[in-house]
Design a protein around this motif. Structure first.
Motif, PDB file in Angstrom:
ATOM      1  N   VAL A   6     103.804  30.027  39.499  1.00  0.00           N
ATOM      2  CA  VAL A   6     102.279  30.148  40.095  1.00  0.00           C
ATOM      3  C   VAL A   6     101.982  31.425  40.764  1.00  0.00           C
ATOM      4  O   VAL A   6     101.189  31.463  40.669  1.00  0.00           O
ATOM      5  CB  VAL A   6     101.647  29.023  40.899  1.00  0.00           C
ATOM      6  N   GLU A   7     103.127  31.704  42.145  1.00  0.00           N
ATOM      7  CA  GLU A   7     102.926  32.549  42.782  1.00  0.00           C
ATOM      8  C   GLU A   7     102.874  33.688  42.635  1.00  0.00           C
ATOM      9  O   GLU A   7     102.724  34.719  42.653  1.00  0.00           O
ATOM     10  CB  GLU A   7     104.130  31.994  43.856  1.00  0.00           C
ATOM     11  N   ALA A   8     103.917  34.118  41.221  1.00  0.00           N
ATOM     12  CA  ALA A   8     103.583  35.058  40.650  1.00  0.00           C
ATOM     13  C   ALA A   8     103.479  35.517  39.492  1.00  0.00           C
ATOM     14  O   ALA A   8     102.669  36.623  39.680  1.00  0.00           O
ATOM     15  CB  ALA A   8     105.607  34.866  39.309  1.00  0.00           C
ATOM     16  N   ILE A   9     102.242  34.384  39.424  1.00  0.00           N
ATOM     17  CA  ILE A   9     101.089  34.509  38.894  1.00  0.00           C
ATOM     18  C   ILE A   9     100.138  35.351  39.535  1.00  0.00           C
ATOM     19  O   ILE A   9      99.335  36.121  38.751  1.00  0.00           O
ATOM     20  CB  ILE A   9     100.699  33.664  37.470  1.00  0.00           C
ATOM     21  N   VAL A  10     100.115  34.624  40.570  1.00  0.00           N
ATOM     22  CA  VAL A  10      98.889  35.061  41.643  1.00  0.00           C
ATOM     23  C   VAL A  10      99.232  36.222  42.454  1.00  0.00           C
ATOM     24  O   VAL A  10      98.258  36.921  42.711  1.00  0.00           O
ATOM     25  CB  VAL A  10      99.151  34.240  42.465  1.00  0.00           C
ATOM     26  N   ASP A  11     100.444  36.345  42.161  1.00  0.00           N
ATOM     27  CA  ASP A  11     100.726  37.842  42.908  1.00  0.00           C
ATOM     28  C   ASP A  11     100.551  38.992  42.067  1.00  0.00           C
ATOM     29  O   ASP A  11     100.417  39.971  42.564  1.00  0.00           O
ATOM     30  CB  ASP A  11     102.246  38.202  43.491  1.00  0.00           C
ATOM     31  N   ARG A  12     100.737  39.059  40.902  1.00  0.00           N
ATOM     32  CA  ARG A  12     100.520  39.807  39.557  1.00  0.00           C
ATOM     33  C   ARG A  12      98.737  40.280  39.306  1.00  0.00           C
ATOM     34  O   ARG A  12      98.379  41.036  39.006  1.00  0.00           O
ATOM     35  CB  ARG A  12     100.606  39.507  38.389  1.00  0.00           C
ATOM     36  N   ALA A  13      98.484  38.879  39.204  1.00  0.00           N
ATOM     37  CA  ALA A  13      96.768  39.544  39.891  1.00  0.00           C
ATOM     38  C   ALA A  13      95.992  40.518  40.604  1.00  0.00           C
ATOM     39  O   ALA A  13      95.826  40.950  40.928  1.00  0.00           O
ATOM     40  CB  ALA A  13      95.788  37.548  39.200  1.00  0.00           C
ATOM     41  N   HIS A  14      96.720  39.790  42.060  1.00  0.00           N
ATOM     42  CA  HIS A  14      96.270  40.175  43.320  1.00  0.00           C
ATOM     43  C   HIS A  14      96.953  41.944  43.022  1.00  0.00           C
ATOM     44  O   HIS A  14      96.125  42.969  43.359  1.00  0.00           O
ATOM     45  CB  HIS A  14      96.678  39.725  44.481  1.00  0.00           C
ATOM     46  N   VAL A  15      97.690  41.899  42.453  1.00  0.00           N
ATOM     47  CA  VAL A  15      98.179  43.453  42.527  1.00  0.00           C
ATOM     48  C   VAL A  15      96.717  44.005  41.259  1.00  0.00           C
ATOM     49  O   VAL A  15      96.906  45.338  41.778  1.00  0.00           O
ATOM     50  CB  VAL A  15     100.364  44.287  41.790  1.00  0.00           C
ATOM     51  N   GLY A  16      97.128  43.263  40.231  1.00  0.00           N
ATOM     52  CA  GLY A  16      95.653  44.265  39.321  1.00  0.00           C
ATOM     53  C   GLY A  16      94.950  44.351  40.128  1.00  0.00           C
ATOM     54  O   GLY A  16      94.183  45.316  39.899  1.00  0.00           O
ATOM     55  N   LEU A  17      94.536  43.233  40.700  1.00  0.00           N
ATOM     56  CA  LEU A  17      92.955  43.713  40.899  1.00  0.00           C
ATOM     57  C   LEU A  17      92.914  44.353  42.236  1.00  0.00           C
ATOM     58  O   LEU A  17      92.020  45.428  41.800  1.00  0.00           O
ATOM     59  CB  LEU A  17      92.523  42.095  42.317  1.00  0.00           C
ATOM     60  N   ASP A  18      93.942  44.672  43.041  1.00  0.00           N
ATOM     61  CA  ASP A  18      94.113  45.936  43.806  1.00  0.00           C
ATOM     62  C   ASP A  18      94.339  46.687  43.390  1.00  0.00           C
ATOM     63  O   ASP A  18      92.801  48.192  43.532  1.00  0.00           O
ATOM     64  CB  ASP A  18      94.951  45.878  45.188  1.00  0.00           C
ATOM     65  N   ARG A  95      96.589  51.913  33.949  1.00  0.00           N
ATOM     66  CA  ARG A  95      97.840  51.884  33.576  1.00  0.00           C
ATOM     67  C   ARG A  95      99.086  51.314  33.954  1.00  0.00           C
ATOM     68  O   ARG A  95      99.487  50.442  33.842  1.00  0.00           O
ATOM     69  CB  ARG A  95      97.251  52.822  32.413  1.00  0.00           C
ATOM     70  N   ALA A  96      99.016  52.955  34.385  1.00  0.00           N
ATOM     71  CA  ALA A  96     100.353  52.937  35.412  1.00  0.00           C
ATOM     72  C   ALA A  96     100.884  51.472  36.089  1.00  0.00           C
ATOM     73  O   ALA A  96     102.045  51.227  36.012  1.00  0.00           O
ATOM     74  CB  ALA A  96     100.821  53.861  35.791  1.00  0.00           C
ATOM     75  N   ALA A  97      99.716  51.623  36.951  1.00  0.00           N
ATOM     76  CA  ALA A  97     100.169  50.224  37.845  1.00  0.00           C
ATOM     77  C   ALA A  97      99.797  48.857  37.462  1.00  0.00           C
ATOM     78  O   ALA A  97     100.138  48.042  37.607  1.00  0.00           O
ATOM     79  CB  ALA A  97      98.452  50.563  39.315  1.00  0.00           C
ATOM     80  N   LEU A  98      98.978  48.727  36.424  1.00  0.00           N
ATOM     81  CA  LEU A  98      98.886  47.613  35.728  1.00  0.00           C
ATOM     82  C   LEU A  98     100.410  47.326  34.860  1.00  0.00           C
ATOM     83  O   LEU A  98     100.870  46.367  35.296  1.00  0.00           O
ATOM     84  CB  LEU A  98      97.972  47.230  34.955  1.00  0.00           C
ATOM     85  N   ALA A  99     100.970  48.301  34.195  1.00  0.00           N
ATOM     86  CA  ALA A  99     102.227  48.017  33.364  1.00  0.00           C
ATOM     87  C   ALA A  99     103.538  47.311  34.547  1.00  0.00           C
ATOM     88  O   ALA A  99     103.896  46.993  34.466  1.00  0.00           O
ATOM     89  CB  ALA A  99     102.525  49.407  32.802  1.00  0.00           C
ATOM     90  N   ALA A 100     103.277  48.002  35.611  1.00  0.00           N
ATOM     91  CA  ALA A 100     104.462  48.328  36.483  1.00  0.00           C
ATOM     92  C   ALA A 100     104.616  46.449  37.336  1.00  0.00           C
ATOM     93  O   ALA A 100     105.895  46.322  37.597  1.00  0.00           O
ATOM     94  CB  ALA A 100     104.492  49.159  38.194  1.00  0.00           C
ATOM     95  N   SER A 101     103.427  46.334  37.524  1.00  0.00           N
ATOM     96  CA  SER A 101     102.840  44.795  38.146  1.00  0.00           C
ATOM     97  C   SER A 101     103.604  43.494  36.763  1.00  0.00           C
ATOM     98  O   SER A 101     103.969  42.487  37.658  1.00  0.00           O
ATOM     99  CB  SER A 101     101.303  44.966  38.189  1.00  0.00           C
TER     100      SER A 101
END
Length: 115
Positions: A6-18, A95-101
């Motif tokens: 769950v933490e990994a999913i939330v972290d990815r969501a935060h990175v994508g939102l940023d 796109r690159a930031a989302l792919a990297a996350s």
């Protein structure tokens, strides 16, 4: 689903939102500016390519109106092209930031968990 997953999913969501927020700010600031080769015309457009400003150097008297119109159009077109390049760059960075996350699927044991 484990707390770690769950933490990994939330972290990815935060990175994508940023990344998305940075892109929205960047797109809002996109402008394009160009000057004619002779410096008589300078055009400024917003991020969508709409003309924001047009400056004509003094003096322009005696200039053939058709030639001046062509120079203005070419200059505005170049400013719009530059704004478009900036928009594409912002989207490519997103796109690159989302792919990297995206570190691949979150797994539970030996099966992937859909997100």
């Amino acid at each position: 689903m484990s707390e770690r997953m769950v933490e990994a999913i939330v972290d990815r969501a935060h990175v994508g939102l940023d990344a998305l927020e940075r892109t929205v700010e960047r797109l809002g600031a996109v402008r394009g500016t160009a000057s004619s080769p002779d410096g008589r015309v300078t055009a400024r457009v917003d991020g969508s390519g709409a003309l924001e400003g047009l400056e004509l150097a003094e003096p322009i008297g005696g200039t053939d109106p058709r030639e001046l119109a062509a120079v203005i159009l070419a200059t505005v077109h170049e400013a719009a092209r530059r704004a478009a390049v900036a928009r594409v760059s912002a989207m490519d960075d997103l796109r690159a930031a989302l792919a990297a996350s995206d570190c691949g699927p979150v797994t539970a044991g030996d099966r992937a968990v859909t997100q």
